[in-house]
Design a protein around this motif. Structure first.
Motif, short mmCIF file in Angstrom:
data_model
loop_
_atom_site.label_atom_id
_atom_site.label_comp_id
_atom_site.label_asym_id
_atom_site.label_seq_id
_atom_site.Cartn_x
_atom_site.Cartn_y
_atom_site.Cartn_z
N VAL A 66 0.88 -1.17 0.00
CA VAL A 66 0.00 0.00 0.00
C VAL A 66 0.91 1.22 0.00
O VAL A 66 1.86 1.31 0.78
N ALA A 67 0.66 2.13 -0.95
CA ALA A 67 1.45 3.36 -1.08
C ALA A 67 0.48 4.53 -1.16
O ALA A 67 -0.47 4.48 -1.97
N ARG A 68 0.71 5.55 -0.35
CA ARG A 68 -0.23 6.66 -0.30
C ARG A 68 0.51 7.99 -0.17
O ARG A 68 1.58 8.06 0.43
N ALA A 69 -0.12 9.02 -0.75
CA ALA A 69 0.33 10.40 -0.53
C ALA A 69 -0.77 11.10 0.25
O ALA A 69 -1.96 10.90 0.00
N TYR A 70 -0.37 11.93 1.19
CA TYR A 70 -1.31 12.66 2.04
C TYR A 70 -1.16 14.14 1.73
O TYR A 70 -0.09 14.72 1.93
N VAL A 71 -2.24 14.70 1.21
CA VAL A 71 -2.20 16.05 0.65
C VAL A 71 -2.95 17.02 1.55
O VAL A 71 -4.03 16.69 2.07
N ARG A 72 -2.37 18.21 1.73
CA ARG A 72 -3.04 19.28 2.48
C ARG A 72 -2.77 20.60 1.76
O ARG A 72 -1.63 20.87 1.38
N ASP A 73 -3.82 21.38 1.58
CA ASP A 73 -3.71 22.67 0.88
C ASP A 73 -3.11 22.51 -0.51
O ASP A 73 -2.32 23.34 -0.97
N GLY A 74 -3.45 21.40 -1.16
CA GLY A 74 -3.02 21.18 -2.53
C GLY A 74 -1.60 20.69 -2.70
O GLY A 74 -1.14 20.49 -3.83
N ALA A 75 -0.86 20.46 -1.61
CA ALA A 75 0.52 20.00 -1.70
C ALA A 75 0.70 18.72 -0.90
O ALA A 75 0.02 18.50 0.11
N MET A 76 1.61 17.87 -1.35
CA MET A 76 1.87 16.63 -0.63
C MET A 76 2.56 16.94 0.69
O MET A 76 3.63 17.56 0.71
N ALA A 77 1.96 16.51 1.79
CA ALA A 77 2.53 16.75 3.11
C ALA A 77 3.47 15.61 3.53
O ALA A 77 4.47 15.84 4.19
N PHE A 78 3.12 14.39 3.15
CA PHE A 78 3.99 13.23 3.40
C PHE A 78 3.47 12.05 2.59
O PHE A 78 2.36 12.08 2.05
N SER A 79 4.28 11.03 2.48
CA SER A 79 3.88 9.81 1.78
C SER A 79 4.29 8.60 2.61
O SER A 79 5.23 8.67 3.43
N THR A 80 3.58 7.49 2.41
CA THR A 80 3.92 6.25 3.12
C THR A 80 3.96 5.10 2.13
O THR A 80 3.30 5.13 1.08
N LEU A 81 4.74 4.09 2.49
CA LEU A 81 4.82 2.86 1.71
C LEU A 81 4.98 1.70 2.66
O LEU A 81 5.83 1.73 3.56
N VAL A 82 4.15 0.68 2.49
CA VAL A 82 4.32 -0.58 3.19
C VAL A 82 4.31 -1.67 2.14
O VAL A 82 3.31 -1.88 1.45
N SER A 83 5.43 -2.34 1.95
CA SER A 83 5.50 -3.45 1.00
C SER A 83 5.68 -4.74 1.79
O SER A 83 6.57 -4.84 2.64
N TYR A 84 4.83 -5.72 1.52
CA TYR A 84 4.79 -6.95 2.30
C TYR A 84 5.26 -8.14 1.46
O TYR A 84 4.89 -8.28 0.29
N TYR A 85 6.05 -8.99 2.09
CA TYR A 85 6.54 -10.22 1.47
C TYR A 85 6.02 -11.39 2.29
O TYR A 85 6.40 -11.54 3.46
N ASP A 86 5.14 -12.22 1.70
CA ASP A 86 4.59 -13.33 2.48
C ASP A 86 5.61 -14.42 2.73
O ASP A 86 5.48 -15.21 3.66
N ARG A 87 6.63 -14.46 1.91
CA ARG A 87 7.83 -15.27 2.16
C ARG A 87 8.95 -14.72 1.30
O ARG A 87 8.70 -14.13 0.24
#
Length: 221
Positions: A66-87
């Motif tokens: 899951v990868a997301r950008a969090y926007v406030r006042d029209g600009a990206m405030a921060f982003s996150t990434l969680v990449s999962y490996y089941d094995r």
């Protein structure tokens, strides 16, 4: 005694073969809850889903993300990434951001670690200061799985080999948060802006560690 010693090489060989077989036949461990639950909303921000191309997913080897950008006042405030490996197997294991970030155009200006207190427990994570042209950002990242939050790539590899051989499982997530450093035109960002971004990154990282804990499979399952 001499007779017993003659059996040691054979015993080591058998144990090694057993470990290799265990690594190759390890279980793929599904998530306990959807990754979409991780930092799904933050009051005051608009959440934008970011997509990773199929070829990039294939090369990275992740089973879910899951990868997301969090926007406030029209600009990206921060982003996150969680990449999962089941094995994790050969050619399908977590890639360190330390190697990937330069390929994306980011220069690592400063690299270190931070200790975060999460629910009374101390967790060490990586903290990088990045530059890409006139842009400056802070990146926090760590590896989380099988009951651990780990910063060191060497420790992660050791844990991977040991757990794959002894437990038959190696599921793990790479978790990353990137916070741009606010800056006035023509500047490289003030100390105050850097401190503010650092405080934001720490707060987000604490929440991410908690959220990821709930979606990852429990160690005993």
């Amino acid at each position: 005694m001499h007779r017993l010693r003659s059996y040691i090489p054979g015993a080591i060989l058998i144990a090694g073969c057993a470990f290799i077989w265990r690594v190759r036949t390890q279980d793929a461990i599904p998530l306990a809850r959807p990754l979409s639950d991780v930092l799904a909303e933050v009051p005051g921000y608009v959440v934008t889903e970011q997509r990773i191309g199929e070829e990039e997913q294939r090369v990275a080897g992740m089973s879910n993300y899951v990868a997301r950008a969090y926007v406030r006042d029209g600009a990206m405030a921060f982003s996150t990434l969680v990449s999962y490996y089941d094995r994790q197997t050969r050619g399908k294991s977590i890639h360190s951001p330390r190697n990937c970030l330069p390929g994306a155009g980011w220069e690592i200006v400063d690299a270190g670690t931070r200790v975060l207190v999460v629910d009374g427990a101390s967790r060490m994570v990586n903290r990088y200061t990045l530059k890409n042209g006139a842009m400056t950002a802070l990146a926090y990242y760590w590896y989380q799985g099988r009951g651990r939050v780990t910063a060191s790539e060497y420790t992660v590899k050791w844990n991977l080999l040991r757990d794959a051989a002894l437990l038959g499982r190696s599921e793990e997530a790479l978790v990353r948060v990137v916070v741009p450093v606010a800056q006035a035109p023509g500047t490289t960002g003030s100390i105050e802006s850097l401190r503010s971004a650092d405080a934001t990154a720490q707060q987000l990282s604490v929440r991410l560690i908690r959220d990821v804990y709930h979606v990852l499979p429990k160690r005993g399952t």
